[in-house]
Design an enzyme around this catalytic site. Structure first.
Site, PDB file in Angstrom:
ATOM      1  N   LYS A  52       0.903  -1.080  -0.013  1.00  0.00           N
ATOM      2  CA  LYS A  52       0.082   0.049   0.032  1.00  0.00           C
ATOM      3  C   LYS A  52       0.816   1.256  -0.170  1.00  0.00           C
ATOM      4  O   LYS A  52       0.539   2.130  -0.634  1.00  0.00           O
ATOM      5  CB  LYS A  52      -0.922  -0.074   1.227  1.00  0.00           C
ATOM      6  N   GLN A  96      -5.066  -1.769   9.495  1.00  0.00           N
ATOM      7  CA  GLN A  96      -4.888  -3.072   8.664  1.00  0.00           C
ATOM      8  C   GLN A  96      -5.308  -4.173   9.614  1.00  0.00           C
ATOM      9  O   GLN A  96      -5.255  -4.369  10.621  1.00  0.00           O
ATOM     10  CB  GLN A  96      -3.313  -3.201   8.206  1.00  0.00           C
ATOM     11  N   ASP A 122     -11.368   2.401   3.666  1.00  0.00           N
ATOM     12  CA  ASP A 122     -11.530   0.925   3.521  1.00  0.00           C
ATOM     13  C   ASP A 122     -13.376   0.711   3.415  1.00  0.00           C
ATOM     14  O   ASP A 122     -13.701  -0.313   3.080  1.00  0.00           O
ATOM     15  CB  ASP A 122     -11.098   0.131   4.739  1.00  0.00           C
TER      16      ASP A 122
END
Ligand code: NDP
Length: 286
Positions: A52, A96, A122
């Site tokens: 990422k 994460q 997200d």
């Protein structure tokens, strides 16, 4: 033999669109900034976060990594998420997953919901999932967007298509089923308690599988000329990565199929980048 849907090539298109957007923002004096939070030292998570970071840097998004040890307390993680959410310089925040159970216990949902929904790249806060129920106007989960994009690369109009979604997780199955429904597909959601999965999949024009079970979807479960989207990522005993389909044999029946690796994975990262820019624009009323 099915057409292989090249997720890397499709992701490159999305990334170049994002890079052009970031350049425009920079030309106006702005900086797009993203913060990732990593708890513990899960090797797979470390690789995902590194990917990422690289992806952000390639398109000109400033990247910050905030790490906490696996021994940290829930409150320390909560404080960090609150602090990043409140920081005006940061446009996107991502926690994460998975977070060690020793840290969050059964409060994962609670911690995710501490992320400011406008920075939730997200798309996993209750606010953004709620907006998806309402007709996808918020930040839509990245994998769901990747699945839609992959399908539309071979079937632009989903209207009336029968889709079977295998998996109902908050991260993949549920948001994907909602997003495809919003695009007028007729979606059946299957899961581990579904009776006779094959009976459902054999009716489907499109099967999306996100179960985390290698070779769950076999050729005899697939209608001729169906589109197969494989979200699964499994590490096999021989060290190789594989999805949830029996790729070789399913590819003989399907009209198009995504590979693993090189399918939905790169698209998920590309749509995370896109969400960061969408978040920046929303925060700056652009
Ligand atoms: P979860 O374990 O949270 O969910 C799996 C889902 O699959 C559950 O709904 C489960 O049912 C269902 N399921 C499991 N076994 C079966 C079975 N035998 N038959 C039918 N349904 C079954 O996983 P995630 O949704 O987080 O991830 C799914 C897969 O996708 C994983 O391999 C993960 O690594 C991968 N992934 C890939 C991404 C990418 O970018 N390509 C991004 C995110 C995930 P039930 O609800 O009843 O337990």
């Amino acid at each position: 033999m099915a057409q292989i849907i090249d997720g890397k090539a499709l992701a490159a298109v999305v990334r170049s669109e994002v890079a052009a957007e970031v350049q425009k923002i920079q030309a106006q004096g702005g900086t797009v900034r993203f913060a990732a939070v990593l708890v513990g030292e899960n090797p797979a998570s470390q690789i995902y976060v590194r990917n990422k970071q690289r992806a952000c840097e390639q398109v000109g998004i400033a990247f910050e990594l905030h790490t906490l040890p696996a021994t940290c307390r829930y409150d320390e993680l909560a404080d960090l998420i609150r602090q990043l959410s409140a920081d005006k310089k940061i446009n996107g925040v991502l926690l994460q997953l998975p977070v060690p159970v020793a840290v969050v216990g059964d409060r994962l949902s609670e911690i995710l919901n501490l992320i400011d929904p406008r920075k939730d790249v997200d798309g996993l806060t209750v606010a953004n999932l709620g907006l998806l129920v309402d007709g996808n106007v918020g930040l839509v989960p990245c994998t769901a967007q990747g699945v839609l994009y992959a399908i539309q690369s071979v079937c632009p109009d989903l209207t009336g298509k029968n889709v079977v979604m295998i998996g109902r997780s908050r991260i993949v199955g549920r948001p994907t089923s909602l997003l495809l429904t919003n695009h007028n597909a007729t979606v059946t959601v299957c899961h581990s308690r579904t009776r006779n999965l094959a009976e459902h999949t054999r009716q489907a024009d499109i099967v999306v599988v996100a179960a985390g079970c290698p070779k769950l979807l076999t050729a005899d479960m697939v209608k001729k000329n169906a589109i197969i989207i494989d979200v699964g990522i499994n590490r096999l005993p021989n060290g190789k990565l594989a999805g949830d389909t029996d790729f070789e044999n399913v590819a003989k029946v399907a009209t198009a199929i995504t590979p693993v690796p090189g399918g939905i994975g790169p698209l998920t990262v590309a749509f995370m980048l896109k969400n960061i820019v969408v978040a920046y624009r929303q925060q700056n009323c652009l």
